[in-house]
Scaffold this motif. Structure first.
Motif, PDB file in Angstrom:
ATOM      1  N   LEU A  72      43.407  43.923  41.725  1.00  0.00           N
ATOM      2  CA  LEU A  72      43.709  43.920  40.333  1.00  0.00           C
ATOM      3  C   LEU A  72      44.775  43.353  39.545  1.00  0.00           C
ATOM      4  CD1 LEU A  72      46.019  47.002  41.903  1.00  0.00           C
ATOM      5  CD2 LEU A  72      47.234  45.462  40.704  1.00  0.00           C
ATOM      6  N   VAL A  73      44.979  43.205  38.150  1.00  0.00           N
ATOM      7  CA  VAL A  73      45.519  42.207  37.537  1.00  0.00           C
ATOM      8  C   VAL A  73      46.197  43.617  37.201  1.00  0.00           C
ATOM      9  CG1 VAL A  73      45.497  41.339  35.359  1.00  0.00           C
ATOM     10  CG2 VAL A  73      43.410  40.726  37.321  1.00  0.00           C
ATOM     11  N   TYR A  74      47.750  43.028  36.946  1.00  0.00           N
ATOM     12  CA  TYR A  74      48.904  43.939  37.122  1.00  0.00           C
ATOM     13  C   TYR A  74      49.460  43.526  35.127  1.00  0.00           C
ATOM     14  CZ  TYR A  74      53.108  46.468  37.902  1.00  0.00           C
ATOM     15  OH  TYR A  74      54.188  47.697  37.190  1.00  0.00           O
ATOM     16  N   GLY A  75      50.383  44.494  34.918  1.00  0.00           N
ATOM     17  CA  GLY A  75      50.477  43.758  33.006  1.00  0.00           C
ATOM     18  C   GLY A  75      52.038  43.989  33.507  1.00  0.00           C
ATOM     19  N   GLY A  76      52.548  44.274  34.335  1.00  0.00           N
ATOM     20  CA  GLY A  76      54.104  44.536  34.492  1.00  0.00           C
ATOM     21  C   GLY A  76      54.146  45.767  33.606  1.00  0.00           C
ATOM     22  N   ASN A  77      56.140  45.762  33.176  1.00  0.00           N
ATOM     23  CA  ASN A  77      56.808  47.151  32.997  1.00  0.00           C
ATOM     24  C   ASN A  77      56.656  47.002  31.216  1.00  0.00           C
ATOM     25  OD1 ASN A  77      59.173  48.094  31.956  1.00  0.00           O
ATOM     26  ND2 ASN A  77      59.508  48.387  33.825  1.00  0.00           N
ATOM     27  N   ARG A  78      56.209  48.072  30.609  1.00  0.00           N
ATOM     28  CA  ARG A  78      55.657  47.435  29.209  1.00  0.00           C
ATOM     29  C   ARG A  78      56.390  48.662  27.868  1.00  0.00           C
ATOM     30  NH1 ARG A  78      54.285  42.375  28.007  1.00  0.00           N
ATOM     31  NH2 ARG A  78      53.510  41.877  30.318  1.00  0.00           N
ATOM     32  N   PRO A  79      57.382  48.904  27.486  1.00  0.00           N
ATOM     33  CA  PRO A  79      58.086  49.648  26.958  1.00  0.00           C
ATOM     34  C   PRO A  79      57.679  50.505  26.103  1.00  0.00           C
ATOM     35  CG  PRO A  79      58.384  47.508  24.770  1.00  0.00           C
ATOM     36  CD  PRO A  79      57.499  47.258  26.657  1.00  0.00           C
ATOM     37  N   THR A  80      56.485  50.466  25.684  1.00  0.00           N
ATOM     38  CA  THR A  80      56.270  51.537  24.900  1.00  0.00           C
ATOM     39  C   THR A  80      54.137  51.783  25.178  1.00  0.00           C
ATOM     40  OG1 THR A  80      54.586  50.284  23.426  1.00  0.00           O
ATOM     41  CG2 THR A  80      57.211  51.074  22.740  1.00  0.00           C
ATOM     42  N   GLN A 121      44.031  46.655  35.550  1.00  0.00           N
ATOM     43  CA  GLN A 121      42.661  46.585  35.577  1.00  0.00           C
ATOM     44  C   GLN A 121      42.074  46.260  37.172  1.00  0.00           C
ATOM     45  OE1 GLN A 121      40.426  46.894  33.119  1.00  0.00           O
ATOM     46  NE2 GLN A 121      38.964  47.224  35.282  1.00  0.00           N
ATOM     47  N   VAL A 122      41.649  46.645  37.273  1.00  0.00           N
ATOM     48  CA  VAL A 122      40.617  46.149  39.096  1.00  0.00           C
ATOM     49  C   VAL A 122      39.607  46.145  38.326  1.00  0.00           C
ATOM     50  CG1 VAL A 122      40.111  47.387  41.174  1.00  0.00           C
ATOM     51  CG2 VAL A 122      42.619  47.666  39.556  1.00  0.00           C
ATOM     52  N   VAL A 123      38.831  44.661  39.103  1.00  0.00           N
ATOM     53  CA  VAL A 123      37.893  44.802  39.298  1.00  0.00           C
ATOM     54  C   VAL A 123      37.333  44.012  41.158  1.00  0.00           C
ATOM     55  CG1 VAL A 123      37.662  44.288  37.159  1.00  0.00           C
ATOM     56  CG2 VAL A 123      38.013  42.214  38.443  1.00  0.00           C
TER      57      VAL A 123
END
Length: 145
Positions: A72-80, A121-123
């Motif tokens: 599980l690849v996590y992109g973090g908190n994004r403002p939009t 994204q999950v792979v």
């Protein structure tokens, strides 16, 4: 001796399969990260820690864990909205998995709702245990015009 060291440093490409999942998230400030998941308990812990809840009708990721591992690849908190995360390549050296991913960020000409999002994204990969994870997260601006 030098030949053996060069072989030990060589990286092998790890085949992976994208799994289409959608999650709702409660507010959290977790930074970009990657998680190796091998059991339903590990899956539950990651989802709980990231405050993720699967959308109704989503795939049960636990079904993959009998024969495969999940990243599980996590992109973090994004403002939009408008942020997209893609796993590009997974390689393995002796005790490390390197996950090369790209985070697409909406450009200044993009109309996107001002709502906090959490791209991920999950792979699925062949069963893998006992390795350190390195996330190589590249960021690209994607202009809308």
């Amino acid at each position: 001796m030098i030949v053996h060291q060069a072989q030990a440093q060589r990286q092998q490409v790890v085949p992976f399969e994208n799994i289409q999942v959608r999650y709702q998230s409660a507010f959290n400030e977790s930074k970009p990260n990657a998680f190796l998941i091998n059991t339903p308990a590990e899956l539950e812990k990651v989802l709980t820690d990231l405050k993720l809840t699967a959308n109704p009708g989503s795939i049960d990721l636990a079904e993959f864990l009998a024969e495969q591992s999940l990243l599980l690849v996590y992109g973090g908190n994004r403002p939009t909205s408008g942020h997209k995360l893609h796993v590009l390549k997974v390689t393995r050296s002796r005790k490390e998995l390197i996950i090369k991913s790209r985070l697409f960020v909406p450009g200044t000409n993009c109309y996107v709702p001002q709502v906090v999002t959490y791209p991920l994204q999950v792979v699925a990969i062949p069963k893998t245990q006992g390795v350190r994870l390195t996330l190589d997260l590249l960021q690209s601006t994607q202009d809308c015009k």
